[in-house]
Design an enzyme around this catalytic site. Sequence first.
Site, PDB file in Angstrom:
ATOM      1  N   GLN A 161     -85.158  -3.114  47.234  1.00  0.00           N
ATOM      2  CA  GLN A 161     -85.680  -4.456  47.497  1.00  0.00           C
ATOM      3  C   GLN A 161     -86.971  -4.800  46.756  1.00  0.00           C
ATOM      4  OE1 GLN A 161     -85.544  -6.146  51.643  1.00  0.00           O
ATOM      5  NE2 GLN A 161     -87.740  -6.084  51.399  1.00  0.00           N
ATOM      6  N   GLU A 203     -89.511 -13.537  46.829  1.00  0.00           N
ATOM      7  CA  GLU A 203     -90.943 -13.352  47.078  1.00  0.00           C
ATOM      8  C   GLU A 203     -91.780 -13.495  45.816  1.00  0.00           C
ATOM      9  OE1 GLU A 203     -91.940  -9.959  49.445  1.00  0.00           O
ATOM     10  OE2 GLU A 203     -90.486 -10.453  50.997  1.00  0.00           O
ATOM     11  N   ASP A 241     -90.337  -0.577  48.274  1.00  0.00           N
ATOM     12  CA  ASP A 241     -89.712  -0.822  49.569  1.00  0.00           C
ATOM     13  C   ASP A 241     -88.211  -0.697  49.342  1.00  0.00           C
ATOM     14  OD1 ASP A 241     -88.710  -1.554  51.988  1.00  0.00           O
ATOM     15  OD2 ASP A 241     -89.695  -3.516  52.090  1.00  0.00           O
ATOM     16  N   GLU A 286     -91.609   2.656  51.308  1.00  0.00           N
ATOM     17  CA  GLU A 286     -91.315   2.017  52.594  1.00  0.00           C
ATOM     18  C   GLU A 286     -89.818   2.062  52.865  1.00  0.00           C
ATOM     19  OE1 GLU A 286     -92.963  -1.938  52.749  1.00  0.00           O
ATOM     20  OE2 GLU A 286     -91.454  -2.639  54.180  1.00  0.00           O
ATOM     21  N   LYS A 338     -95.658  -6.673  61.060  1.00  0.00           N
ATOM     22  CA  LYS A 338     -95.250  -8.066  60.863  1.00  0.00           C
ATOM     23  C   LYS A 338     -95.319  -8.779  62.205  1.00  0.00           C
ATOM     24  CE  LYS A 338     -91.827  -7.230  57.154  1.00  0.00           C
ATOM     25  NZ  LYS A 338     -90.422  -6.760  56.960  1.00  0.00           N
ATOM     26  N   ARG A 367     -93.386 -12.086  55.540  1.00  0.00           N
ATOM     27  CA  ARG A 367     -91.929 -12.031  55.522  1.00  0.00           C
ATOM     28  C   ARG A 367     -91.434 -12.617  54.198  1.00  0.00           C
ATOM     29  NH1 ARG A 367     -89.796  -9.825  60.262  1.00  0.00           N
ATOM     30  NH2 ARG A 367     -88.212  -9.342  58.691  1.00  0.00           N
ATOM     31  N   SER A 368     -90.150 -12.439  53.921  1.00  0.00           N
ATOM     32  CA  SER A 368     -89.629 -13.020  52.680  1.00  0.00           C
ATOM     33  C   SER A 368     -89.562 -14.543  52.772  1.00  0.00           C
ATOM     34  CB  SER A 368     -88.276 -12.418  52.330  1.00  0.00           C
ATOM     35  OG  SER A 368     -87.422 -12.413  53.441  1.00  0.00           O
ATOM     36  N   LYS A 389     -99.514  -6.706  52.277  1.00  0.00           N
ATOM     37  CA  LYS A 389     -98.317  -6.855  51.435  1.00  0.00           C
ATOM     38  C   LYS A 389     -97.771  -8.263  51.621  1.00  0.00           C
ATOM     39  CE  LYS A 389     -93.631  -4.942  51.010  1.00  0.00           C
ATOM     40  NZ  LYS A 389     -92.441  -4.762  51.869  1.00  0.00           N
TER      41      LYS A 389
HETATM   42  P1  PGA Z   1     -88.034  -9.414  55.001  1.00  0.00           P
HETATM   43  O1  PGA Z   1     -88.563  -8.476  53.845  1.00  0.00           O
HETATM   44  O2  PGA Z   1     -89.103 -10.342  55.403  1.00  0.00           O
HETATM   45  O3  PGA Z   1     -86.837 -10.093  54.375  1.00  0.00           O
HETATM   46  O4  PGA Z   1     -87.610  -8.497  56.131  1.00  0.00           O
HETATM   47  C1  PGA Z   1     -89.844  -7.933  53.800  1.00  0.00           C
HETATM   48  C2  PGA Z   1     -89.818  -6.435  53.919  1.00  0.00           C
HETATM   49  O5  PGA Z   1     -88.738  -5.831  54.077  1.00  0.00           O
HETATM   50  O6  PGA Z   1     -90.872  -5.798  53.900  1.00  0.00           O
HETATM   51 ZN    ZN Z   2     -89.735  -3.774  54.241  1.00  0.00          ZN
END
Ligand code: PGA
Ligand code: ZN
Length: 429
Positions: A161, A203, A241, A286, A338, A367-368, A389
């Site tokens: 990712q 992102e 990640d 991660e 988060k 978040r994304s 992050k």
């Molecule tokens: P997400 O990605 O907000 O889509 O979960 C961010 C992450 O995985 O750190």
């Molecule tokens: Zn993550």
Amino acid sequence: RIREIKARQIFDSRANPTVEVDVILENGIHGRGIAPSGASTGQFEALELRDGDPARLDGKGVSKAIHNVLSVIAPALIGMDARNQAEIDRKMIELDGTPNKSNLGANAILPCSMAVAYAAANAMGLPLFRYLGGANAKVLPVPMIQIIGGGAHAVNSIDIQDFLVIPMSAVNFAQAFEMVVNVYNAAKKVFTEHQKPLSIADEGGFWPTDFKSNEEGLILLTEAIHRAGYKPMEDMAIALDIASSEFYNAADGTYTFRLENRTFSREEFVELLCGWAEKYPIVSIEDGMSEVDWEGYQLLTKRLGNKIQLIGDDLFTTNRARIQKGVDMGVCNAVLIKMNQIGTITETMDAIEQTKSSGYLPVISARSGETEDATIAHLTVAANAGQLKVGSVARSERAVKWNESIRIEEFLGEGGVYLSKHIFDRVIK
Ligand code: PGA
Ligand code: ZN
């Protein structure tokens, strides 16, 4: 005291609807909070309440969550003192009455929690970080910034990712950020030279089209670090990640890279990650293993746990009980934090405290799906968390958090602290 609470549907950086809440005090001062939204969400996160009406916005409408703010939360909170953040958050947890906020929705509760905090901070004439963290809030974050974005944020590209960088030799936040901008611009050139099409993932990092393997991301990123004039590891390190829950096969406990048509046992996948950590300037990984693969995580931590930072995101979901389980099992050495995985400011601050007191490193994360909301830039400093992050350097919903961090650093002046690579002293032996 709270006089009025408003809620409305607005849109995030993926054009998905989300909830915005305004809290207005009796003296007319107000605060605002907006719920972010993930794509590679962990199965143990607090629930994001969506309408599920296929006739409207692909079922992603938030009218039920807004209704919950207006008809359940607002009547209970009106008249309360906005400075009582803990009591207000507890009240909302009670009103919801479920362990994962599935009744009212974390996307209803969190923006209320944030708006209350802003209203109180504004009423006291304080920046949010100072209001939440008090006089001792002073640590600027070391940024972890995405250069290439794949996985659930760039559909049909590569399996991993986030390919990110962490500046190691910067002396303050502003310089750290500038260094990453240089790497981002260098990566653009490197992509072009390798005839890779240039597009942007969710992102703000580059979307990896035409890649033959996941490792190619590491090769190009290392090249970009050189190209920007930095020494790999010494000046600029790589963070990954893996978000491996997205390609974990629960039936037989294996991991599959679809791009390469390769399947790994958990032992083989640990081997792969260890090999990369040897070969590339990697300082942090991660979600190396799946959110349900505690055994795999023990294996990975045994191998890399005193060499690099190992962060649990989907594994821990900012949840105290899950973090405790990880600490007890000796799994990972850092926790991704988060706000909307747990649903209130108070619980988020508690999770950060628990992480720190367990000797783990907290990494505050966006978040994304994000908006113009910059709360996490303040939360990071409020909790002296030390790392942030937020996706890439590009796209305004990312820049708003980084720019706010630059302003906070200026505001703190001589009173600010930037730990740079020493942030890792606790986990890298
Ligand atoms: P997400 O990605 O907000 O889509 O979960 C961010 C992450 O995985 O750190
Ligand atoms: Zn993550």
